[in-house]
Design an enzyme around this catalytic site. Structure first.
Site, PDB file in Angstrom:
ATOM      1  N   HIS A 334      -0.222  -1.685  -3.462  1.00  0.00           N
ATOM      2  CA  HIS A 334      -0.751  -0.357  -3.132  1.00  0.00           C
ATOM      3  C   HIS A 334      -1.609   0.183  -4.274  1.00  0.00           C
ATOM      4  O   HIS A 334      -2.743   0.635  -4.055  1.00  0.00           O
ATOM      5  CB  HIS A 334       0.423   0.588  -2.848  1.00  0.00           C
ATOM      6  CG  HIS A 334       0.018   1.996  -2.554  1.00  0.00           C
ATOM      7  ND1 HIS A 334       0.012   2.515  -1.275  1.00  0.00           N
ATOM      8  CD2 HIS A 334      -0.389   3.013  -3.365  1.00  0.00           C
ATOM      9  CE1 HIS A 334      -0.382   3.775  -1.311  1.00  0.00           C
ATOM     10  NE2 HIS A 334      -0.625   4.100  -2.580  1.00  0.00           N
ATOM     11  N   GLU A 335      -1.086   0.132  -5.498  1.00  0.00           N
ATOM     12  CA  GLU A 335      -1.837   0.675  -6.636  1.00  0.00           C
ATOM     13  C   GLU A 335      -3.083  -0.157  -6.927  1.00  0.00           C
ATOM     14  O   GLU A 335      -4.124   0.381  -7.312  1.00  0.00           O
ATOM     15  CB  GLU A 335      -0.934   0.745  -7.870  1.00  0.00           C
ATOM     16  CG  GLU A 335       0.344   1.549  -7.684  1.00  0.00           C
ATOM     17  CD  GLU A 335       0.092   2.968  -7.167  1.00  0.00           C
ATOM     18  OE1 GLU A 335      -0.984   3.527  -7.442  1.00  0.00           O
ATOM     19  OE2 GLU A 335       0.973   3.509  -6.470  1.00  0.00           O
ATOM     20  N   HIS A 338      -5.788   1.071  -4.779  1.00  0.00           N
ATOM     21  CA  HIS A 338      -6.515   2.221  -5.330  1.00  0.00           C
ATOM     22  C   HIS A 338      -7.572   1.755  -6.332  1.00  0.00           C
ATOM     23  O   HIS A 338      -8.699   2.265  -6.348  1.00  0.00           O
ATOM     24  CB  HIS A 338      -5.543   3.183  -6.008  1.00  0.00           C
ATOM     25  CG  HIS A 338      -4.751   4.029  -5.054  1.00  0.00           C
ATOM     26  ND1 HIS A 338      -5.314   4.648  -3.962  1.00  0.00           N
ATOM     27  CD2 HIS A 338      -3.432   4.371  -5.029  1.00  0.00           C
ATOM     28  CE1 HIS A 338      -4.387   5.328  -3.301  1.00  0.00           C
ATOM     29  NE2 HIS A 338      -3.233   5.171  -3.932  1.00  0.00           N
ATOM     30  N   HIS A 344      -5.514   6.791   0.705  1.00  0.00           N
ATOM     31  CA  HIS A 344      -4.306   6.805   1.528  1.00  0.00           C
ATOM     32  C   HIS A 344      -4.699   6.877   3.002  1.00  0.00           C
ATOM     33  O   HIS A 344      -5.640   7.579   3.383  1.00  0.00           O
ATOM     34  CB  HIS A 344      -3.423   7.996   1.167  1.00  0.00           C
ATOM     35  CG  HIS A 344      -2.753   7.838  -0.159  1.00  0.00           C
ATOM     36  ND1 HIS A 344      -2.348   8.914  -0.923  1.00  0.00           N
ATOM     37  CD2 HIS A 344      -2.418   6.726  -0.871  1.00  0.00           C
ATOM     38  CE1 HIS A 344      -1.795   8.467  -2.040  1.00  0.00           C
ATOM     39  NE2 HIS A 344      -1.827   7.146  -2.023  1.00  0.00           N
TER      40      HIS A 344
END
EC number: 3.4.24.-
Length: 824
Positions: A334-335, A338, A344
């Site tokens: 997930h990070e 980014h 999101h």
């Protein structure tokens, strides 16, 4: 007996419900006994680089009333060629080493009979990991020390008791960095196919803090945990045509190198500042991820910089919040998303996650629910493709050194390596009909299998667009008709005018653009008077600059987290990541008409622009940032003077000068070969003619022995000669012919024997032994002596006289016990 065996096998594969929970973190699970399928026979003595764990392995296990067959292959691309580990020795010194024999037990694969299934497990001490069937994600881990055949727990992620986790990247900060997004931008992708672009690679460096080390207890446990996590992350990103390769691991087994705060934003800034100082001492990488055992405040389990991949801010921090490594793997994925520019999912209207709501959310959901995510949403993929269009993402196109991947070339790892023409993954996952997945060679009749210039197994014709122009400073690329890959990405010549500035290495740097990059959409360039200040460390300003190429001065926007600022009047200067200076105006930024910042000074455009570069392109191309001709569609480099079709046709036949050179070379080689053959033949002839010892009838020892010892009966016996010496018949009326030889006899010929009445002499008996070879003389053989007083020719035989002269024959050989020879 066979029925009993099948019954036992079925009993092994069916799950047994555990009577009690092994730990309080698991709400419901099934106990299974995995059964390893027998693999193909291999030699006992395996090569050392293969290690103890096989390349392929298959297991059968039962869960939820089904028997699942998992086919796994070792992830040979998990570790990069220069993978290093850094830790603190007992004496306090820092040690960085490249472990030998980097074998591991981490596998990826699929579930037999289930399309689009996936599996990622470790087999080091039992089976641990996950396998996905449809929308169901099953987790597995051992319950005892029984190894791979012992008791294991299989459960679904929603049955793992854990607190909800959220991402520390706020929606407000994401909105300011990424700007508004509409549903029209994120139309669903047709099907579930991979992007058609080239594979991208993230070279990852992982740091493990002291709290995580204390929690796991040993360096070996930390290493195993990290490899498990990265193996899962790599599997999650493969569906985006990405590979994640671990190039370095740093374990803080003694103490932390910077303060790891419960505030994730502070910890992230400390990580990036430390990385900026240590980057030259560490293995080169694209992204750094911290795994910490510190409990972050609130529900935050991860924090990252948005769209920071390939920059000095490319990194994130992750709390190891779950007993199962899949948990922290999903957080890291997930990070990292980014870092790759993803927002999101909840922030994008119309964003679609293909997962059922009850099965969980996609990876870029703002919070982690009761189950672990397993795929990226449509809008995440669109964000990613948008980020890859930026020049900043160039580091992701650099594949690791394929010739030195740990484990060597392996067919089926999606890397086209030495000896391979293509690689579409293992046979069970390959969907590329142009590639033979078992041999990694092109299918029969195929010209290519990969690349944007490859279509239906054929190379696209020359001139077809393969990479469109992204902006004013970019150039479009075309297929050359010979290679399946699109040519290297090229940009407009440095100094080409663009929106408010001049192109520089594919970008259009302006003061306003730089201020927005640091301060958000509200950031603007400060007044021109602000740029006359030089800001020294400690916010000491001095006004003496005469141009706008010093410190970057901005106004408006939001102050970046973890950065100090220096305010002079309405001018805001931002410190660098390491805090030792202030952000400068980047090179290539416009500082006046026909002027750019270059090496800290405002200089004329000609500092990096050639005035006559495009003149070399014959009006069929333009000059690019490398000062090379970038040809229009259908024209051939390097000077765009010929059509690609003409060049390809000419390349099919050899040029005249090449043919002439080849003919001359052939003539020289034939001449040399003739000289060598002639010299060898001449040397053999000379060696035969070097004064051979002549063997003549007159020198035959048998002749002398017969003449001196035993007189012939009624006349002279014919002298004995060797088997290869022939003497012609001589009649009495013919004169004796002397041999035509220049060799003078050293002794006179023997006198003819006197006719005496005596019994015939006994002929000696010889054993069957091969006669000694002699050199045949080059002159005529000698003539036997003529009997004195010979009468007329052809006299009739008389009593006591010998018959006509005949050629000398070798002695008659008799076996022992044979009688005496009869007279002829």
């Amino acid at each position: 007996m066979r029925g009993l065996g099948l019954w036992l096998l079925g009993a092994m594969m069916l799950p047994a419900i555990a009577p009690s929970r092994p730990w309080a973190l698991m709400e419901q699970y099934e106990v299974v006994l995995p059964w390893r399928l027998p693999g193909p026979r291999v030699r006992r003595a395996l090569p050392s680089h293969l290690g103890l764990h096989p390349e392929r392995v298959s297991y059968v296990l039962g869960a939820t009333g089904h028997n699942f067959t998992l086919h796994l292959r070792k992830n040979r691309d998990l570790l990069g060629s220069g993978y290093t580990e850094t830790y603190t020795a007992a004496n306090g010194s820092e040690v960085t080493e490249q472990p030998r024999g980097q074998d591991h037990c981490f596998y990826q694969g699929h579930v037999e009979g289930y399309p689009d299934s996936a599996a990622s497990l470790s087999t080091c001490a039992g089976l641990r990991g996950f396998f996905q069937v449809g929308s169901d994600l099953h987790l597995i881990e051992p319950l005892d020390e029984g190894g791979e055949g012992g008791r294991h727990a299989v459960y679904q992620a929603e049955h793992l008791l854990q607190t909800a986790g959220t991402c520390g990247v706020s929606d407000d900060s994401l909105g300011s960095l990424l700007g508004p997004r509409t549903a029209a931008v994120f139309r669903p992708r047709p099907g579930d196919s991979l992007p058609s672009r080239e594979t991208r690679y993230v070279e990852l460096y992982v740091v493990v803090d002291n709290a995580e080390f204390q929690m796991l207890g040993s360096e070996a446990a930390v290493r195993h945990r990290v490899l498990e996590v990265v193996n899962h992350v790599d599997k999650l990103y493969q569906k985006l045509n990405f590979r994640v390769v671990l190039v370095g691991l740093e374990i803080w087994n003694s103490q932390d190198r910077f303060h790891v705060s419960p505030d994730p934003s502070v910890t992230l800034e400390n990580l990036l500042t430390w990385q900026a100082r240590q980057r030259t001492r560490r293995h080169l990488h694209d992204n750094v991820q911290l795994i910490t055992g510190v409990d972050f405040t609130g529900t935050t389990v991860g924090f990252a910089r948005v769209s920071a991949m390939c920059s000095h801010s490319s990194g994130a921090v992750n709390q190891d919040h779950s007993k199962n490594p899949v948990g922290v793997a999903c957080t890291m994925a997930h990070e990292m998303g980014h870092n790759l520019g993803m927002d999101h999912d909840e922030n994008v209207q119309g964003c679609r996650c293909q997962e059922r709501f009850e099965a969980g959310r996609c990876i870029m959901a703002g919070s982690i629910g009761s189950s672990f995510p397993r795929m990226f949403s449509d809008c995440s993929q669109a964000y990613l493709e948008s980020f890859l269009e930026r020049p900043q993402s160039v580091c992701l196109a650099n594949a690791p050194d394929l010739s030195h991947l740990v484990g060597g070339p392996v067919c089926g790892n999606l890397f086209v390596e030495r000896g391979e023409q293509c690689d579409c993954g293992p046979p069970e996952d390959c969907r590329n009909r142009c590639c033979n997945s078992t041999t990694c060679q092109l299918a029969e009749g195929a010209q290519c299998a990969h690349g944007t210039c490859c279509q239906e197994c054929k190379v696209k014709p020359a001139g077809e667009l393969c990479r469109p122009k992204k902006d004013m400073c970019d150039l479009e690329e075309f297929c050359d008709g010979r290679h399946p890959e699109c040519p290297e990405d090229a940009f407009q010549e440095n100094g080409t005018p663009c929106s408010g500035g001049y192109c520089y290495n594919g970008a259009c740097p302006t003061l306003a653009q730089q201020c927005q990059a640091f301060w958000g959409p509200g950031g603007q360039a400060a007044e021109e008077s602000c740029f006359s200040y030089d800001i020294l460390p400690g916010c000491k300003a001095s006004r003496y600059r005469a141009d706008m190429c010093g410190v970057l001065q901005c106004k408006g926007g939001q102050q970046p987290l973890g950065r100090a600022i220096c305010i002079v009047d309405v001018c805001h200067a931002l410190t660098t990541e390491d805090g030792t200076a202030y952000e400068p105006v980047p090179e290539g930024t416009r500082c006046g008409p026909e002027k750019v910042c270059w090496k800290g000074r405002c200089q004329d455009l000609h500092v990096y622009r050639s005035s006559n570069c495009s003149a070399q392109c014959h009006n069929h191309g333009v000059c690019n940032h490398k000062q090379e001709c970038h040809c229009h569609a259908g024209w051939a480099p390097p000077h765009c003077a010929k059509l690609l079709t003409e060049v390809h046709a000419a390349s099919g036949s050899l040029p005249v000068f090449v043919v002439v050179v080849l003919v001359l070379l052939a003539v020289v080689l034939v001449t040399l070969a003739g000289i060598i053959v002639y010299r060898k033949a001449r040397s053999r002839i000379l060696s035969r003619n070097v004064a051979p010892k002549t063997t003549m009838g007159r020198s035959n020892p048998l002749f002398h022995q017969a003449a001196s010892r035993v007189p012939a009966k009624g006349g002279a016996p014919a002298p004995s000669r060797g088997p290869q010496e022939l003497v012609p018949t001589t009649h009495p009326g013919q004169p004796a012919r002397h041999p035509a030889s220049s060799v003078a006899l050293k002794r006179p010929p023997p006198a003819p024997p006197v006719t005496v009445s005596s019994p015939p002499f006994p002929v000696p008996v010889y054993t069957r032994q091969a006669p000694k070879q002699v050199i045949k003389p080059t002159f005529a053989p000698p003539v036997p002596p003529v009997k004195p007083g010979a009468g007329a020719a052809n006299p009739g035989p008389a009593e006591g006289a010998v018959g006509p002269k005949v050629a000398l024959k070798p002695p008659i050989q008799r076996k022992q016990g044979a009688g005496a020879p009869t007279a002829p």
